[in-house]
Write a protein that holds these residues in place. Structure first.
Motif, PDB file in Angstrom:
ATOM      1  N   LYS A 183     -15.103   9.319 -21.632  1.00  0.00           N
ATOM      2  CA  LYS A 183     -14.087  10.347 -21.362  1.00  0.00           C
ATOM      3  C   LYS A 183     -13.250  10.040 -20.126  1.00  0.00           C
ATOM      4  CE  LYS A 183     -17.242  13.398 -18.862  1.00  0.00           C
ATOM      5  NZ  LYS A 183     -16.675  13.277 -17.554  1.00  0.00           N
ATOM      6  N   ASP A 184     -13.733   9.154 -19.256  1.00  0.00           N
ATOM      7  CA  ASP A 184     -13.007   8.798 -18.039  1.00  0.00           C
ATOM      8  C   ASP A 184     -12.110   7.580 -18.202  1.00  0.00           C
ATOM      9  OD1 ASP A 184     -14.004  10.877 -16.508  1.00  0.00           O
ATOM     10  OD2 ASP A 184     -15.709   9.727 -15.766  1.00  0.00           O
ATOM     11  N   ARG A 185     -12.204   6.878 -19.303  1.00  0.00           N
ATOM     12  CA  ARG A 185     -11.429   5.645 -19.485  1.00  0.00           C
ATOM     13  C   ARG A 185      -9.926   5.889 -19.414  1.00  0.00           C
ATOM     14  NH1 ARG A 185     -14.488   1.391 -20.397  1.00  0.00           N
ATOM     15  NH2 ARG A 185     -16.527   1.695 -21.317  1.00  0.00           N
ATOM     16  N   ASP A 186      -9.463   7.033 -19.885  1.00  0.00           N
ATOM     17  CA  ASP A 186      -8.024   7.297 -19.851  1.00  0.00           C
ATOM     18  C   ASP A 186      -7.529   7.691 -18.456  1.00  0.00           C
ATOM     19  OD1 ASP A 186      -9.258   9.805 -19.836  1.00  0.00           O
ATOM     20  OD2 ASP A 186      -7.594  10.759 -20.886  1.00  0.00           O
ATOM     21  N   ARG A 187      -8.424   7.851 -17.501  1.00  0.00           N
ATOM     22  CA  ARG A 187      -8.033   8.226 -16.141  1.00  0.00           C
ATOM     23  C   ARG A 187      -7.642   7.025 -15.291  1.00  0.00           C
ATOM     24  NH1 ARG A 187     -10.074  11.998 -18.627  1.00  0.00           N
ATOM     25  NH2 ARG A 187     -10.692  14.036 -17.975  1.00  0.00           N
ATOM     26  N   ILE A 188      -8.058   5.839 -15.702  1.00  0.00           N
ATOM     27  CA  ILE A 188      -7.758   4.653 -14.905  1.00  0.00           C
ATOM     28  C   ILE A 188      -6.737   3.792 -15.626  1.00  0.00           C
ATOM     29  CG2 ILE A 188      -9.965   4.635 -13.695  1.00  0.00           C
ATOM     30  CD1 ILE A 188     -10.912   2.493 -15.651  1.00  0.00           C
ATOM     31  N   GLY A 189      -6.127   2.908 -14.912  1.00  0.00           N
ATOM     32  CA  GLY A 189      -5.140   2.014 -15.495  1.00  0.00           C
ATOM     33  C   GLY A 189      -4.604   1.082 -14.431  1.00  0.00           C
ATOM     34  N   ILE A 190      -3.724   0.184 -14.833  1.00  0.00           N
ATOM     35  CA  ILE A 190      -3.207  -0.790 -13.881  1.00  0.00           C
ATOM     36  C   ILE A 190      -2.311  -0.151 -12.827  1.00  0.00           C
ATOM     37  CG2 ILE A 190      -3.400  -2.726 -15.469  1.00  0.00           C
ATOM     38  CD1 ILE A 190      -0.376  -2.468 -15.949  1.00  0.00           C
ATOM     39  N   ASN A 191      -1.810   1.040 -13.083  1.00  0.00           N
ATOM     40  CA  ASN A 191      -0.939   1.691 -12.105  1.00  0.00           C
ATOM     41  C   ASN A 191      -1.694   2.660 -11.186  1.00  0.00           C
ATOM     42  OD1 ASN A 191      -1.320   3.533 -14.262  1.00  0.00           O
ATOM     43  ND2 ASN A 191       0.582   4.606 -13.762  1.00  0.00           N
ATOM     44  N   ILE A 192      -3.018   2.689 -11.265  1.00  0.00           N
ATOM     45  CA  ILE A 192      -3.806   3.587 -10.415  1.00  0.00           C
ATOM     46  C   ILE A 192      -4.672   2.767  -9.473  1.00  0.00           C
ATOM     47  CG2 ILE A 192      -5.568   5.389 -10.346  1.00  0.00           C
ATOM     48  CD1 ILE A 192      -4.508   6.350 -13.027  1.00  0.00           C
ATOM     49  N   GLU A 193      -4.486   3.016  -8.184  1.00  0.00           N
ATOM     50  CA  GLU A 193      -5.300   2.375  -7.152  1.00  0.00           C
ATOM     51  C   GLU A 193      -6.184   3.446  -6.532  1.00  0.00           C
ATOM     52  OE1 GLU A 193      -4.731   0.242  -2.803  1.00  0.00           O
ATOM     53  OE2 GLU A 193      -3.019   0.357  -4.150  1.00  0.00           O
ATOM     54  N   MET A 194      -7.482   3.227  -6.548  1.00  0.00           N
ATOM     55  CA  MET A 194      -8.428   4.194  -5.991  1.00  0.00           C
ATOM     56  C   MET A 194      -8.970   3.694  -4.662  1.00  0.00           C
ATOM     57  SD  MET A 194     -10.485   5.432  -9.378  1.00  0.00           S
ATOM     58  CE  MET A 194     -10.558   3.865 -10.218  1.00  0.00           C
ATOM     59  N   SER A 195      -9.057   4.607  -3.699  1.00  0.00           N
ATOM     60  CA  SER A 195      -9.557   4.240  -2.381  1.00  0.00           C
ATOM     61  C   SER A 195     -10.193   5.465  -1.731  1.00  0.00           C
ATOM     62  CB  SER A 195      -8.408   3.738  -1.511  1.00  0.00           C
ATOM     63  OG  SER A 195      -8.878   3.396  -0.237  1.00  0.00           O
ATOM     64  N   GLU A 196     -11.091   5.199  -0.795  1.00  0.00           N
ATOM     65  CA  GLU A 196     -11.731   6.292  -0.064  1.00  0.00           C
ATOM     66  C   GLU A 196     -10.833   6.805   1.068  1.00  0.00           C
ATOM     67  OE1 GLU A 196     -16.093   7.287   1.875  1.00  0.00           O
ATOM     68  OE2 GLU A 196     -15.685   5.314   1.070  1.00  0.00           O
ATOM     69  N   THR A 197     -10.004   5.922   1.624  1.00  0.00           N
ATOM     70  CA  THR A 197      -9.080   6.316   2.694  1.00  0.00           C
ATOM     71  C   THR A 197      -7.713   5.678   2.460  1.00  0.00           C
ATOM     72  OG1 THR A 197      -9.604   4.441   4.120  1.00  0.00           O
ATOM     73  CG2 THR A 197     -10.966   6.423   4.387  1.00  0.00           C
ATOM     74  N   LEU A 198      -6.683   6.309   2.954  1.00  0.00           N
ATOM     75  CA  LEU A 198      -5.328   5.793   2.813  1.00  0.00           C
ATOM     76  C   LEU A 198      -5.151   4.475   3.560  1.00  0.00           C
ATOM     77  CD1 LEU A 198      -2.579   6.327   1.582  1.00  0.00           C
ATOM     78  CD2 LEU A 198      -1.986   7.653   3.600  1.00  0.00           C
ATOM     79  N   THR A 199      -5.896   4.297   4.645  1.00  0.00           N
ATOM     80  CA  THR A 199      -5.773   3.069   5.434  1.00  0.00           C
ATOM     81  C   THR A 199      -6.328   1.844   4.715  1.00  0.00           C
ATOM     82  OG1 THR A 199      -7.848   3.556   6.584  1.00  0.00           O
ATOM     83  CG2 THR A 199      -5.807   4.276   7.642  1.00  0.00           C
ATOM     84  N   ASP A 200      -7.080   2.032   3.643  1.00  0.00           N
ATOM     85  CA  ASP A 200      -7.634   0.920   2.867  1.00  0.00           C
ATOM     86  C   ASP A 200      -6.838   0.626   1.596  1.00  0.00           C
ATOM     87  OD1 ASP A 200      -9.725   0.544   4.660  1.00  0.00           O
ATOM     88  OD2 ASP A 200     -11.050   1.917   3.599  1.00  0.00           O
ATOM     89  N   THR A 201      -5.603   1.086   1.521  1.00  0.00           N
ATOM     90  CA  THR A 201      -4.802   0.912   0.314  1.00  0.00           C
ATOM     91  C   THR A 201      -3.782  -0.211   0.487  1.00  0.00           C
ATOM     92  OG1 THR A 201      -3.115   2.496   1.007  1.00  0.00           O
ATOM     93  CG2 THR A 201      -4.998   3.365  -0.243  1.00  0.00           C
ATOM     94  N   SER A 202      -3.190  -0.603  -0.605  1.00  0.00           N
ATOM     95  CA  SER A 202      -2.152  -1.645  -0.566  1.00  0.00           C
ATOM     96  C   SER A 202      -0.940  -1.186   0.232  1.00  0.00           C
ATOM     97  CB  SER A 202      -1.742  -2.027  -1.988  1.00  0.00           C
ATOM     98  OG  SER A 202      -1.244  -0.910  -2.683  1.00  0.00           O
ATOM     99  N   ILE A 203      -0.649   0.092   0.212  1.00  0.00           N
ATOM    100  CA  ILE A 203       0.481   0.616   1.000  1.00  0.00           C
ATOM    101  C   ILE A 203       0.238   0.382   2.481  1.00  0.00           C
ATOM    102  CG2 ILE A 203       1.720   2.699   1.697  1.00  0.00           C
ATOM    103  CD1 ILE A 203       1.231   3.794  -1.078  1.00  0.00           C
ATOM    104  N   ALA A 204      -0.951   0.656   2.953  1.00  0.00           N
ATOM    105  CA  ALA A 204      -1.286   0.462   4.364  1.00  0.00           C
ATOM    106  C   ALA A 204      -1.217  -1.010   4.722  1.00  0.00           C
ATOM    107  CB  ALA A 204      -2.667   1.025   4.664  1.00  0.00           C
TER     108      ALA A 204
END
Length: 81
Positions: free
Chosen positions: A56-77
């Motif tokens: 049921k969770d497979r449709d929640r993820i995809g190539i356009n979703i980046e998951m992180s615990e903090t904003l400072t650990d993201t590609s944007i940062a």
């Protein structure tokens, strides 16, 4: 969700709030936003690993979703440094 879709952002950062991790927002925006940064707990993020993901969770993820615990650990940062 309507306002976010109306302004057509290239990137959306979703973190939810104390009672909700923002999953519903991510699911609704996924088809329309180029990149979604989803700030969620490590425990919740681990539930999306390929070996442990529920069907049921497979449709929640995809190539356009980046998951992180903090904003400072993201590609944007990383791009801003």
């Amino acid at each position: 969700v309507h306002i976010i879709r109306h302004i057509e952002p290239h990137i959306h950062v979703e973190g939810g709030w104390e009672m909700d991790d923002g999953e519903d927002i991510v699911r609704k925006l996924k088809p329309f936003i180029h990149k979604i940064i989803w700030i969620i707990s490590k425990r919740r993020r681990d539930s999306f690993k390929p070996q442990s993901i529920d069907e049921k969770d497979r449709d929640r993820i995809g190539i356009n979703i980046e998951m992180s615990e903090t904003l400072t650990d993201t590609s944007i940062a990383r791009e801003c440094i």
